[in-house]
Scaffold this active site. Structure first.
Site, PDB file in Angstrom:
ATOM      1  N   HIS A  51      48.353  35.234  27.181  1.00 51.86           N
ATOM      2  CA  HIS A  51      47.602  34.098  26.652  1.00 51.86           C
ATOM      3  C   HIS A  51      46.627  34.531  25.551  1.00 51.86           C
ATOM      4  O   HIS A  51      46.192  35.686  25.484  1.00 51.86           O
ATOM      5  CB  HIS A  51      46.818  33.407  27.773  1.00 51.86           C
ATOM      6  CG  HIS A  51      45.747  34.272  28.379  1.00 51.86           C
ATOM      7  ND1 HIS A  51      44.537  34.508  27.772  1.00 51.86           N
ATOM      8  CD2 HIS A  51      45.711  34.957  29.545  1.00 51.86           C
ATOM      9  CE1 HIS A  51      43.792  35.293  28.518  1.00 51.86           C
ATOM     10  NE2 HIS A  51      44.496  35.598  29.604  1.00 51.86           N
ATOM     11  N   GLU A  64      47.072  35.037  37.202  1.00 53.06           N
ATOM     12  CA  GLU A  64      46.412  36.332  37.027  1.00 53.06           C
ATOM     13  C   GLU A  64      46.056  36.963  38.370  1.00 53.06           C
ATOM     14  O   GLU A  64      46.073  36.288  39.413  1.00 53.06           O
ATOM     15  CB  GLU A  64      45.153  36.139  36.169  1.00 53.06           C
ATOM     16  CG  GLU A  64      44.313  37.388  35.918  1.00 53.06           C
ATOM     17  CD  GLU A  64      45.047  38.500  35.161  1.00 53.06           C
ATOM     18  OE1 GLU A  64      46.047  39.004  35.712  1.00 53.06           O
ATOM     19  OE2 GLU A  64      44.605  38.869  34.062  1.00 53.06           O
TER      20      GLU A  64
END
Length: 265
Positions: free
Chosen positions: A67, A160
Site C-alpha cells: 500500500h 497486516e
C-alpha cells in the site's frame, strides 16, 4: 496427508537477489528482459512451464503490491503504537492514505499503464487486505487497467501483522461494504474485528502460517496464472519467507513480481 511446497523460479526479475531496501517501481517492474516483446516472451515461458509440469505442480506469477504511505507511516518515528493519534495525526484504527500515499498508488498505476503498451499480462485474480490503506491503493492502482467487472476480493488473512498497534485494527465489514462497493468481500470476514488483540502482537511464525493458508487456497482453487496482492510490509515479508524468496524490503507503493512453483507431495 498431502502438503504443498513453494519455491521461487529465478532468472526473470532483479528483485530475486534480495535487498535491505528495494526499489519501489524499477523499470519493467524489475523484469530483466528489456526487449519490446518482453512480456509476450514472459507469458509464453509461464504457459510452457504449466503445460509441461507434472501432475501436482503449478506455476503462478504474483504481483505483490504494498500500500501507499499511510498516516501511521508518517508517525512511525515517534508515535505511540497503542494510541490512535497524537492530537495532530490520526493513525488508528485503520489509517487512511496520505497525499503522498495516493501519489505512490498513482505511480504504480502509471507503471502498469506503461507496461500495458508492451502487453504485460494483467492480473486475472486480484486480492486485497481488508485495511483501508490497502483497498484504496488497489482502487487507485488498477483504475482503468482492470475491467470494472473484474472485482478484487478482500480477504481477512491478507491483513497486516496483527495486534497491539492500533493502525492494524480493521474497520467493520459494513464500513468496507459501504466505502468500497466495487470490491467483493469473502464470507469469512465478519462484522467486527475480533482478531485484533491490544496486548498480543502476532509473531513471524504465526503470520507465516496465515500466508501459507492464502497461498494454499489460491493454488488449490484458482486456475488463473497471474495473481495480484495489495498488502502490507509485514505481509510481503511473510509471503517471501513462505515462498523461500530472498528478503526484499519493498517500500510503500512498490510492486514486486514473483514466479512461484508449487508442488504437492
Amino acid at each position: 496427508m498431502s502438503q504443498r511446497s513453494y519455491e521461487v523460479v529465478e532468472g526473470f526479475f532483479v528483485q530475486e537477489g534480495g535487498a535491505r531496501l528495494g526499489e519501489a517501481l524499477p523499470p519493467r517492474f524489475g523484469l530483466i528482459d528489456r526487449s519490446d516483446d518482453r512480456w509476450k516472451a514472459f507469458r509464453q515461458k509461464i504457459d510452457h512451464l504449466n503445460a509441461s509440469s507434472p501432475a501436482g505442480t503449478q506455476y503462478k506469477v504474483f504481483f505483490v503490491g504494498r500500500h501507499g504511505e499511510g498516516f501511521h507511516n508518517v508517525a512511525e518515528a515517534n508515535y505511540w503504537s497503542k494510541e490512535n493519534g497524537d492530537g495532530e495525526l490520526i493513525w488508528g484504527p485503520d489509517p487512511e492514505l496520505t497525499m503522498l500515499g495516493k501519489d505512490q498508488a498513482k505511480a504504480a498505476h502509471d507503471a502498469w499503464k506503461r507496461e500495458c503498451d508492451f502487453d504485460i499480462p494483467l492480473p486475472e485474480k486480484l486480492y486485497s487486505s481488508p485495511l483501508t490503506r490497502a483497498i484504496h491503493t488497489n482502487k487507485i492502482t488498477f483504475d482503468s487497467i482492470i475491467p470494472k467487472s473484474q472485482r478484487t476480493m478482500i480477504i481477512e488473512n491478507l491483513r497486516e501483522t496483527n495486534g497491539v498497534h492500533t493502525c492494524d485494527k480493521r474497520r467493520t465489514r459494513t464500513y468496507i461494504e459501504q466505502t468500497f462497493p466495487d470490491f467483493d468481500i469473502e464470507k469469512e470476514l465478519i462484522e467486527e474485528d475480533t482478531l485484533w488483540d491490544p496486548e498480543v502482537r502476532e509473531t513471524h511464525p504465526e503470520i507465516d502460517v496465515r500466508m501459507r493458508r492464502v497461498l494454499n487456497m489460491i493454488f488449490d482453487k484458482d486456475q488463473e496464472q497471474f495473481i495480484s496482492f495489495t498488502v502490507h510490509g509485514g505481509v510481503v515479508s511473510a509471503v517471501l519467507r513462505v515462498m523461500n524468496h530472498k528478503q526484499y524490503i519493498l517500500p510503500t507503493g512498490g510492486v514486486m513480481p514473483i514466479i512461484v512453483k508449487s508442488s504437492v507431495s
